[in-house]
Design a protein around this motif. Structure first.
Motif, mmCIF file in Angstrom:
data_model
loop_
_atom_site.group_PDB
_atom_site.id
_atom_site.type_symbol
_atom_site.label_atom_id
_atom_site.label_comp_id
_atom_site.label_asym_id
_atom_site.label_seq_id
_atom_site.Cartn_x
_atom_site.Cartn_y
_atom_site.Cartn_z
ATOM 1 N N ASP A 1 -5.008 -5.118 7.281
ATOM 2 C CA ASP A 1 -5.061 -3.676 7.033
ATOM 3 C C ASP A 1 -6.401 -3.306 6.411
ATOM 4 O OD1 ASP A 1 -2.468 -3.104 7.927
ATOM 5 O OD2 ASP A 1 -1.601 -3.696 6.010
ATOM 6 N N PRO B 1 -9.399 -7.007 2.830
ATOM 7 C CA PRO B 1 -8.165 -7.304 3.564
ATOM 8 C C PRO B 1 -7.826 -8.790 3.609
ATOM 9 C CG PRO B 1 -9.576 -5.818 4.815
ATOM 10 C CD PRO B 1 -10.381 -6.297 3.655
ATOM 11 N N ASP C 1 -8.531 -0.723 -4.130
ATOM 12 C CA ASP C 1 -8.585 -1.393 -2.832
ATOM 13 C C ASP C 1 -9.211 -2.776 -2.970
ATOM 14 O OD1 ASP C 1 -7.441 0.740 -1.539
ATOM 15 O OD2 ASP C 1 -9.356 1.643 -0.961
ATOM 16 N N PRO D 1 -8.608 -1.043 4.097
ATOM 17 C CA PRO D 1 -8.453 -0.067 3.011
ATOM 18 C C PRO D 1 -9.202 1.221 3.324
ATOM 19 C CG PRO D 1 -9.974 -1.801 2.363
ATOM 20 C CD PRO D 1 -9.408 -2.212 3.680
ATOM 21 N N GLU D 2 -8.659 2.335 2.887
ATOM 22 C CA GLU D 2 -9.260 3.636 3.170
ATOM 23 C C GLU D 2 -10.685 3.743 2.619
ATOM 24 O OE1 GLU D 2 -8.288 6.064 5.067
ATOM 25 O OE2 GLU D 2 -6.377 5.124 5.585
ATOM 26 N N GLU E 1 -13.515 2.281 12.174
ATOM 27 C CA GLU E 1 -12.491 1.247 12.049
ATOM 28 C C GLU E 1 -12.756 0.085 13.004
ATOM 29 O OE1 GLU E 1 -8.496 2.617 12.271
ATOM 30 O OE2 GLU E 1 -8.777 4.203 10.787
ATOM 31 N N GLU F 1 0.403 -1.065 0.545
ATOM 32 C CA GLU F 1 -0.067 -1.055 1.927
ATOM 33 C C GLU F 1 -1.553 -0.759 1.992
ATOM 34 O OE1 GLU F 1 1.138 3.621 2.807
ATOM 35 O OE2 GLU F 1 2.059 2.014 3.964
ATOM 36 N N LYS F 2 -2.133 -1.030 3.162
ATOM 37 C CA LYS F 2 -3.557 -0.776 3.440
ATOM 38 C C LYS F 2 -4.479 -1.469 2.445
ATOM 39 C CE LYS F 2 -2.986 3.538 5.992
ATOM 40 N NZ LYS F 2 -3.381 4.953 6.122
ATOM 41 N N SER F 3 -4.175 -2.725 2.143
ATOM 42 C CA SER F 3 -5.030 -3.573 1.291
ATOM 43 C C SER F 3 -5.319 -2.949 -0.069
ATOM 44 C CB SER F 3 -6.352 -3.898 2.003
ATOM 45 O OG SER F 3 -6.113 -4.588 3.204
ATOM 46 N N SER F 4 -4.290 -2.351 -0.657
ATOM 47 C CA SER F 4 -4.409 -1.793 -2.005
ATOM 48 C C SER F 4 -3.557 -2.599 -2.973
ATOM 49 C CB SER F 4 -3.958 -0.327 -2.030
ATOM 50 O OG SER F 4 -4.884 0.489 -1.356
#
Length: 449
Positions: free
Chosen positions: A309, A119, A116, A311-312, A358, A11-14
């Motif tokens: 998504d 996205p 990461d 990435p962090e 974001e 998840e989150k483009s990882s």
């Protein structure tokens, strides 16, 4: 060296990359490291270059295995990096997913890295987006406010005879926070900080507290900050700040006449010329800011219908960029900011900025996706036209300015800026824009500060 490779989307483009190095290569890498150290390490009782492997392993076994493990993982990643798709983001180092990973020369080495990636975007509707455009009228009050600002900008700042601080004076101060025992907190110390009293252009906003002080005076100011104070690191706290007045200057405003207009620019002969210029500039500002507001409204709607998504690490990098900008705005270095605010306060500020970061990133990604989908490009002729305009403003030739831009590596930035302008015009021209609410000029400007 890589015996097996697998990729898993997270998840989150990882991505999770799992690599296996065969046991023969593991043994070979470890033996090579031992051999290298045997030739260079010096241990009492042995000649340099003649230390037995068994002795090295006895004394440094765990460290040698850890180094060999690190080398194997690094070489393995370098081996597959060129073939990885999608590629890792360059501002975030891959993280080891395995806990307690150890080297065993009798077994294959399997390890996983999480990193990461950019996205994967499923772009929503970006044509025919319906928005409302604010209606802004420039009033006489707006023009007078701008004229007053020009008057202040052309004022003379002179040492104040009385040396007594009053509202609107320009002061230079030293200040530092004090701890509960009254000792200076070195990391918060600022010297020769200049600002105009009443603007609150200082983190602690001690403008009112220094009114009435005279040059060379010192004062310890005690201030309590509300829970919703704009600088989160001070919100809900009570601080003691020692302030010393170094200089006190006052502004002498020029008269609003033709002489002022001529001092502002050679293109103005009369005060009326200056006033007309102000009116034209305000009109241009309204057009630009309304246009940006329209674009933001369009992008908000496109983002809402798009799927991707963030990435962090991308969000973290954007917030660091915001932190650096804040440091520059406050005439500080990043190191000074860190010293004043500390890691805990910085973390709280970052958290407060997160939604804004974001939003900014989502807008940028949507713009880039529209550029790619619509195949919007910039021609060499368009670049030349942009450079020609810049050359005219600088009173030079296209050849000279092109040479200057190329040597400074600025041509790619010119192309990027032109692409942004083209995609902006594309989105605006394909939107359905209707009249919205009325808004005052100052409200519009303050909204986008």
């Amino acid at each position: 060296m890589i015996a097996n490779k697998s990729l898993e989307k997270l998840e989150k483009s990882s991505m999770k990359l799992t690599l296996t190095v065969g046991k023969d290569d593991v043994k070979r890498a470890y033996d090579s490291l031992i051999s290298r150290y045997s030739k260079s390490v010096q241990i009492p009782g042995f000649r340099k270059g003649h230390v037995p492997a068994a002795v090295l392993e006895t004394k440094f076994g765990d460290g040698l295995k850890a180094e060999a493990l690190h080398d194997l993982m690094d070489k393995s990643l370098q081996e597959v990096l060129e073939t990885l798709e999608p590629k890792p983001l360059n501002f975030a180092a891959p993280k080891l997913a395995d806990e307690d990973l150890k080297l065993d020369m009798t077994k294959d080495l399997t390890f996983s890295l999480i990193y990461d990636v950019f996205p994967e975007v499923k772009l929503g509707t970006f044509k025919g987006v319906e928005i409302e455009e604010v209606q802004v009228e420039i009033s006489k009050k707006d023009e007078e406010r701008e004229l007053k600002l020009i008057q202040e900008q052309n004022s003379m700042v002179m040492d104040k005879a009385s040396g007594k601080v009053a509202d609107a004076d320009v002061v230079t101060v030293d200040f530092v926070e004090l701890d509960e025992a009254g000792n200076e907190i070195a990391s918060t110390k600022r010297q020769d900080f200049t600002f105009t009293v009443g603007t609150e252009y200082n983190v602690y906003k001690f403008d009112k507290e220094i009114i009435g002080l005279v040059k060379d005076a010192e004062k310890v100011i005690s201030k309590s900050y509300p829970a919703d104070y704009e600088h989160k690191e001070l919100a809900g706290t009570k601080k003691s700040i020692k302030v010393k007045i170094k200089t006190v200057k006052e502004k002498k405003l020029p008269n609003l006449d033709d002489d002022l207009a001529q001092d502002v620019s050679d293109e103005f002969k009369t005060l009326d010329d200056l006033k007309k210029s102000i009116k034209d500039r305000l009109s241009t500002t309204v057009k630009e800011k309304v246009k940006q507001k329209n674009l933001d409204a369009i992008l908000d709607k496109v983002v809402a219908t798009s799927t991707f998504d963030l990435p962090e690490s991308m969000i973290a990098a954007e917030m660091e960029h915001m932190w650096d900008n804040l440091a520059q705005q406050n005439r500080m270095t990043g190191e000074q900011m860190n010293g004043i605010f500390g890691p805990e306060t910085k973390a709280k500020m970052m958290e407060a900025w997160k939604s804004g970061a974001e939003k900014s990133l989502r807008h940028r990604i949507v713009l880039d996706s529209v550029l790619e989908q619509e195949k919007i490009e910039v021609t060499d002729a368009e670049v030349d036209a942009e450079l020609t305009s810049a050359a005219e403003k600088r009173k030079t030739t296209l050849e000279e300015i092109k040479k200057s831009y190329e040597s400074a590596g600025l041509i790619p930035y010119v192309k990027s800026d032109l692409k942004d302008k083209k995609v902006t015009e594309f989105l605006l021209s394909n939107a359905k824009i209707k009249k919205g609410k009325k808004m005052e000029y100052k409200e519009l400007v303050d909204l986008q500060e």
